[in-house]
Design a protein around this motif. Structure first.
Motif, PDB file in Angstrom:
ATOM      1  N   LEU A  57       0.703  -1.152  -0.128  1.00  0.00           N
ATOM      2  CA  LEU A  57       0.083   0.015  -0.129  1.00  0.00           C
ATOM      3  C   LEU A  57       0.658   1.376  -0.111  1.00  0.00           C
ATOM      4  CD1 LEU A  57      -2.583  -1.237   2.680  1.00  0.00           C
ATOM      5  CD2 LEU A  57      -2.839  -1.134   0.242  1.00  0.00           C
ATOM      6  N   PRO A  58       0.487   2.361  -0.628  1.00  0.00           N
ATOM      7  CA  PRO A  58       1.089   3.580  -0.667  1.00  0.00           C
ATOM      8  C   PRO A  58       1.285   4.288   1.024  1.00  0.00           C
ATOM      9  CG  PRO A  58      -0.668   3.801  -1.938  1.00  0.00           C
ATOM     10  CD  PRO A  58      -0.968   2.539  -1.350  1.00  0.00           C
ATOM     11  N   ALA A  59       2.628   4.786   0.867  1.00  0.00           N
ATOM     12  CA  ALA A  59       2.912   5.062   2.387  1.00  0.00           C
ATOM     13  C   ALA A  59       1.981   5.984   3.058  1.00  0.00           C
ATOM     14  CB  ALA A  59       4.025   5.985   2.117  1.00  0.00           C
ATOM     15  N   HIS A  60       1.058   6.653   2.640  1.00  0.00           N
ATOM     16  CA  HIS A  60       0.104   7.580   3.576  1.00  0.00           C
ATOM     17  C   HIS A  60      -1.026   6.503   4.003  1.00  0.00           C
ATOM     18  CE1 HIS A  60      -1.829   7.335  -0.754  1.00  0.00           C
ATOM     19  NE2 HIS A  60      -2.778   7.857   0.177  1.00  0.00           N
ATOM     20  N   ILE A  61      -1.383   5.384   3.286  1.00  0.00           N
ATOM     21  CA  ILE A  61      -2.107   4.284   3.530  1.00  0.00           C
ATOM     22  C   ILE A  61      -1.670   3.716   4.605  1.00  0.00           C
ATOM     23  CG2 ILE A  61      -3.654   2.474   3.081  1.00  0.00           C
ATOM     24  CD1 ILE A  61      -4.333   4.295   0.631  1.00  0.00           C
ATOM     25  N   GLN A  62      -0.485   3.112   4.353  1.00  0.00           N
ATOM     26  CA  GLN A  62       0.251   2.225   5.123  1.00  0.00           C
ATOM     27  C   GLN A  62       0.439   2.671   6.699  1.00  0.00           C
ATOM     28  OE1 GLN A  62       0.866  -1.238   4.625  1.00  0.00           O
ATOM     29  NE2 GLN A  62       1.525  -1.435   6.629  1.00  0.00           N
ATOM     30  N   GLN A  63       0.968   3.921   6.746  1.00  0.00           N
ATOM     31  CA  GLN A  63       1.002   4.576   8.034  1.00  0.00           C
ATOM     32  C   GLN A  63      -0.141   4.617   8.932  1.00  0.00           C
ATOM     33  OE1 GLN A  63       2.450   8.576   7.714  1.00  0.00           O
ATOM     34  NE2 GLN A  63       2.947   8.644   9.944  1.00  0.00           N
ATOM     35  N   ALA A  64      -1.380   4.726   8.479  1.00  0.00           N
ATOM     36  CA  ALA A  64      -2.587   4.501   9.106  1.00  0.00           C
ATOM     37  C   ALA A  64      -3.057   3.261   9.212  1.00  0.00           C
ATOM     38  CB  ALA A  64      -3.814   5.417   7.991  1.00  0.00           C
ATOM     39  N   LEU A  65      -2.587   2.278   8.460  1.00  0.00           N
ATOM     40  CA  LEU A  65      -2.977   0.943   8.655  1.00  0.00           C
ATOM     41  C   LEU A  65      -2.250   0.387  10.059  1.00  0.00           C
ATOM     42  CD1 LEU A  65      -4.394  -1.719   7.954  1.00  0.00           C
ATOM     43  CD2 LEU A  65      -2.429  -2.160   6.380  1.00  0.00           C
ATOM     44  N   ILE A  66      -0.912   0.997  10.153  1.00  0.00           N
ATOM     45  CA  ILE A  66      -0.372   0.587  11.563  1.00  0.00           C
ATOM     46  C   ILE A  66      -0.993   0.930  12.785  1.00  0.00           C
ATOM     47  CG2 ILE A  66       1.690   0.883  12.905  1.00  0.00           C
ATOM     48  CD1 ILE A  66       3.130   1.466   9.982  1.00  0.00           C
ATOM     49  N   THR A  67      -1.847   1.797  12.686  1.00  0.00           N
ATOM     50  CA  THR A  67      -2.488   2.189  14.074  1.00  0.00           C
ATOM     51  C   THR A  67      -3.814   1.696  14.251  1.00  0.00           C
ATOM     52  OG1 THR A  67      -3.101   4.483  13.142  1.00  0.00           O
ATOM     53  CG2 THR A  67      -0.808   4.230  14.315  1.00  0.00           C
ATOM     54  N   VAL A  68      -4.329   1.404  13.085  1.00  0.00           N
ATOM     55  CA  VAL A  68      -5.851   1.060  13.154  1.00  0.00           C
ATOM     56  C   VAL A  68      -6.538  -0.340  12.670  1.00  0.00           C
ATOM     57  CG1 VAL A  68      -6.429   3.359  12.904  1.00  0.00           C
ATOM     58  CG2 VAL A  68      -6.357   2.065  10.872  1.00  0.00           C
ATOM     59  N   ASP A  69      -5.345  -1.118  12.155  1.00  0.00           N
ATOM     60  CA  ASP A  69      -5.609  -2.326  11.658  1.00  0.00           C
ATOM     61  C   ASP A  69      -6.372  -3.455  12.677  1.00  0.00           C
ATOM     62  OD1 ASP A  69      -5.625  -5.001  10.348  1.00  0.00           O
ATOM     63  OD2 ASP A  69      -3.521  -5.031  10.005  1.00  0.00           O
ATOM     64  N   ASN A  70      -7.493  -3.951  12.359  1.00  0.00           N
ATOM     65  CA  ASN A  70      -8.194  -4.801  13.273  1.00  0.00           C
ATOM     66  C   ASN A  70      -7.999  -6.311  12.828  1.00  0.00           C
ATOM     67  OD1 ASN A  70      -9.995  -5.323  11.041  1.00  0.00           O
ATOM     68  ND2 ASN A  70     -11.342  -3.523  11.398  1.00  0.00           N
ATOM     69  N   SER A  71      -6.898  -6.607  12.022  1.00  0.00           N
ATOM     70  CA  SER A  71      -6.802  -7.881  11.797  1.00  0.00           C
ATOM     71  C   SER A  71      -6.141  -8.532  12.937  1.00  0.00           C
ATOM     72  CB  SER A  71      -5.721  -8.106  10.492  1.00  0.00           C
ATOM     73  OG  SER A  71      -6.491  -7.658   9.479  1.00  0.00           O
ATOM     74  N   PRO A  72      -6.902  -9.873  13.632  1.00  0.00           N
ATOM     75  CA  PRO A  72      -6.020 -10.358  14.741  1.00  0.00           C
ATOM     76  C   PRO A  72      -4.821 -11.021  14.327  1.00  0.00           C
ATOM     77  CG  PRO A  72      -7.997 -11.708  13.872  1.00  0.00           C
ATOM     78  CD  PRO A  72      -7.896 -10.491  13.142  1.00  0.00           C
ATOM     79  N   ALA A  73      -4.231 -11.430  15.161  1.00  0.00           N
ATOM     80  CA  ALA A  73      -2.711 -12.122  15.014  1.00  0.00           C
ATOM     81  C   ALA A  73      -3.193 -13.754  14.527  1.00  0.00           C
ATOM     82  CB  ALA A  73      -1.978 -12.133  16.299  1.00  0.00           C
TER      83      ALA A  73
END
Length: 358
Positions: A57-73
């Protein structure tokens, strides 16, 4: 020659003709036409290719995903898992009379939304809520799904429509039996989970992987944020209004649009409030409802949980505009121009998200 001899000769010729006919018919038939008792009449096997669901994903999206991703381990997205989820998502065998699938109410061409206010279930009965777009649900930090947030995870959400008596109408026992009866599934489960075991837990996990993989990142907005394009004056003005200008809520004042629809995915897991709609009163009876992503909002129809707002224009200028989305008349055109930049046409055509049974 006796009558017996004539009869015997005739029978030999008849048997020879029948044998030749059988051989000719067998030679003309295609292997794909051989019957498969495990596949219900009218169904087809999915046509699958190798697709990558783990895009960079583009950097501006990847940065957001780091803090809000709801995928469980315990359920990360994999290519094989999302592929299985795609097949399950579009398989009409997962409804009671084999007429609808998850994809029937979440259409790719409609940004995984529906193109009617209330969707039709397996028996043509209407649902009680508007179908919610599945775009970018991975970015809903709390992970809570449905308009009233009644389930805590995407995995829990995935099985609800299948069991809903209006939507797909199966029990979990019937669901597992259906999937086990179809010969194309054991290999898909083997690849996704390391064994051909089929159960509702794995079905939910695969569906959740596919749903979380549906991420929009190829709109004009994204290209602007990557420095590949620039906003027009109207689009730039619209972005400023969206980010900073408080909209007049029902009681006056209000917050900026970005308060409930935070860039870059234009979604937040803080439910919006102050909406009195028919049919129900939302989360805990508070007239609060989940905030969905605004990506592709300009091309989607019948908005909000009851589908009472026809489209983006009606949200601001219709006969019954949403109060909390009130924008001063002089700013409406700029706001709509900006929201149009969120349209990603690539995701509505990408074959890896399409119906594999076509």
């Amino acid at each position: 020659m006796s009558f017996k001899d004539v009869n015997l000769s005739f029978m030999k010729k008849l048997l020879f003709i029948l044998a030749i006919s059988v051989l000719v018919l067998q030679g003309c038939s295609k292997p794909s036409e051989s019957p498969d008792a495990s596949v219900p009449t009218g169904s087809a096997r999915p046509e699958l290719a190798s697709y990558n669901y783990l895009v960079e994903l583009p950097a501006h999206i990847q940065q957001a995903l780091i803090t809000v991703d709801n995928s469980p381990a315990t359920n990360p997205i994999t290519n094989n898992g999302a592929t299985l989820g795609r097949v399950l998502f579009y398989d009409k065998n997962l409804s009671l009379n084999r007429t609808v699938s998850c994809g029937s109410c979440h259409k790719q061409a409609a940004a995984f939304d529906d193109d009617v206010a209330l969707s039709k279930g397996f028996a043509n009965a209407r649902t009680t809520r508007n179908s919610m777009s599945l775009l970018n649900i991975r970015f809903y930090k709390s992970g809570r799904m449905f308009w009233d947030e009644r389930v805590p995870t995407v995995e829990k959400q995935a099985l609800q429509p299948i069991q809903n008596p209006l939507e797909m109408g199966l029990t979990l026992t019937e669901l597992e039996s259906r999937v086990k009866s179809l010969t194309y599934y054991p290999d898909l489960f083997q690849k996704a989970f390391g064994s051909p075991v089929i159960d509702s837990v794995r079905i939910a996990k695969a569906l959740a992987q596919f749903e979380r993989s549906i991420v929009s990142y190829q709109s004009k907005y994204d290209k602007v944020k990557q420095g590949l394009e620039t906003f027009t004056a109207a689009e730039s003005r619209g972005e400023q209004i969206f980010l900073t200008a408080p909209n007049p809520g029902p009681g006056g004042g209000g917050i900026a649009c970005a308060g409930c629809h935070t860039p870059p995915m234009f979604i937040t897991s803080t439910p919006a409030g102050g909406f009195a709609f028919p049919l129900e009163s939302g989360i805990n009876g508070q007239n609060r409802f989940k905030s969905g992503s605004l990506r592709n909002i300009a091309t989607r129809k019948f908005l909000f949980h009851a589908g009472t707002i026809a489209d983006l224009n009606a949200m601001f200028t219709g006969p019954q505009p949403v109060p909390a989305h009130g924008v001063p008349p002089q700013d409406v055109a700029a706001m709509i121009a900006f929201l149009n930049t969120l349209t990603d046409t690539a995701i509505t055509q990408d074959p890896k998200y399409s119906d594999p049974f076509r």
